[in-house]
Design an enzyme around this catalytic site. Structure first.
Site, PDB file in Angstrom:
ATOM      1  CG  ASP A  25      -9.556  -0.957   4.405  1.00 49.41           C
ATOM      2  OD1 ASP A  25      -9.282  -1.453   3.478  1.00 49.41           O
ATOM      3  OD2 ASP A  25      -9.137  -1.113   5.679  1.00 49.41           O
TER       4      ASP A  25
ATOM      5  CE  LYS B  48      -3.581  -2.599   2.270  1.00 53.11           C
ATOM      6  NZ  LYS B  48      -4.305  -2.974   3.573  1.00 53.11           N
TER       7      LYS B  48
ATOM      8  CD  GLN C  13      -3.388  -4.281   6.843  1.00 49.92           C
ATOM      9  OE1 GLN C  13      -3.301  -3.336   6.238  1.00 49.92           O
ATOM     10  NE2 GLN C  13      -3.718  -5.459   6.486  1.00 49.92           N
TER      11      GLN C  13
HETATM   12  N1  GUN Z   1      -6.737  -7.366   6.242  1.00 51.94           N
HETATM   13  C1  GUN Z   1      -6.785  -8.205   5.255  1.00 51.94           C
HETATM   14  N2  GUN Z   1      -7.379  -7.270   4.004  1.00 51.94           N
HETATM   15  C2  GUN Z   1      -7.419  -6.107   4.620  1.00 51.94           C
HETATM   16  C3  GUN Z   1      -7.961  -5.199   4.146  1.00 51.94           C
HETATM   17  O1  GUN Z   1      -8.413  -4.949   2.958  1.00 51.94           O
HETATM   18  N3  GUN Z   1      -7.594  -3.857   4.907  1.00 51.94           N
HETATM   19  C4  GUN Z   1      -7.381  -3.794   6.106  1.00 51.94           C
HETATM   20  N4  GUN Z   1      -7.565  -2.819   6.763  1.00 51.94           N
HETATM   21  N5  GUN Z   1      -6.882  -4.936   6.703  1.00 51.94           N
HETATM   22  C5  GUN Z   1      -7.148  -6.059   5.954  1.00 51.94           C
END
Ligand code: GUN
Length: 285
Positions: free
Chosen positions: A118, A51, A95
């Site tokens: 998200d 990211k 996350q």
């Molecule tokens: N953990 C696994 N996939 C994701 C995601 O798309 N966003 C976040 N924040 N955590 C995750």
């Protein structure tokens, strides 16, 4: 069998976003994403690095807040509230997964839906329920799947879409997005009685449960479109999806590789959501 090339499609999305961001910069707006990371889960750290790289590529500002695993729910909520009020911040991402002692729904609920890039808050998830017109900040992995199918002009309307996995992050919102686009949707999960019965009927099969080789060649029909959302770290360090790619790719009309399929699309859609949020917050067209 053509590959659904997530790296290629995501690159196109990122290039477009980079142009958007540089135009915004000329008007003194720099989209900014803030990421909250708790602990040192290796998979999470790897996702976060991807990211961060995409932010650097597109020109989106990045700030990361790292916490030890003994952080409290309230400490996280306080940080989120601070970021909610900070006008220079347009996206807030926590996350997941969080350590067990943290009550994740309360942490997610603290995020201002306008900055929920998200798409995990009840507000943004609930809006998706209405129709495509209200999919404003949709969860990035399901959005990435839809974007990928659209890029390759794979029809969705009237198709049998079968989703294996019913998580709040992937399976449930993806089912809703397929339904919004008039597919006939089946959502399978751990309690599904006869998985093969359902997967064999799929025109579009999306799998994201984290079980290597869950879907075998004899569980899909000729010509199926397979989107593998699974990410499994194998003992030899390699990554593998949830489907038996080597055999299924001979039957499928399209299939995603792992890595290089759904993963890069998720990241690209996160960048897209961040730019979208920044535009909306700044009333920018
Ligand atoms: N953990 C696994 N996939 C994701 C995601 O798309 N966003 C976040 N924040 N955590 C995750």
């Amino acid at each position: 069998m053509p590959i659904l090339d997530g790296r290629k499609v995501s690159k196109e999305i990122l290039l477009k976003l980079r142009a958007d961001v540089s135009r915004m910069e000329m008007d003194n707006i720099t989209p900014k994403l803030c990421v909250i990371m708790v602990g040192k889960n290796p998979a999470s750290l790897s996702y976060i690095r991807q990211k961060q790289k995409a932010c650097a590529f597109t020109g989106i500002a990045w700030e990361q807040f790292d916490y030890e695993t003994d952080v409290t729910t309230n400490e996280l909520i306080d940080k989120i509230q601070e970021l909610n009020e900070d006008d220079s911040v347009h996206g807030i991402l926590v996350q997941l997964p969080l350590p067990e002692h943290i009550f994740t729904p309360n942490v997610i609920r603290a995020i201002d839906p306008k900055k929920d890039v998200d798409g995990f808050t009840a507000y943004n998830l609930g809006k998706m329920f209405l129709s495509t017109d209200f999919e404003d900040l949709a969860p990035c992995t399901p959005l990435g799947v839809i974007r990928m199918l659209e890029f390759y002009n794979i029809p969705i309307k009237g198709q049998e879409a079968v989703i294996v996995g019913a998580s709040n992050i992937v399976g449930k919102p993806l089912s809703t997005m397929f339904l919004n686009r008039n597919a006939t949707v089946t959502t399978c999960h751990i309690h599904t009685k006869d998985l093969k019965y359902h997967t064999s009927r799929a025109d579009i099969l999306c799998v994201g449960v984290g079980k290597p080789d869950l879907i075998k060649e004899d569980m899909v029909k000729e010509g199926v479109v397979v989107v593998d959302i699974g990410v499994n770290r194998m003992p030899d360090g390699s990554l593998q999806g949830d489907t038996d790619f080597k055999k299924i790719n001979k039957k499928a009309s399209y299939i995603t590789p792992v890595p290089g399929g759904a993963g890069p699309m998720t990241v690209a859609c996160l960048m897209e959501n961040t730019v979208k949020a920044a535009k909306r917050i700044n009333n920018y067209k």
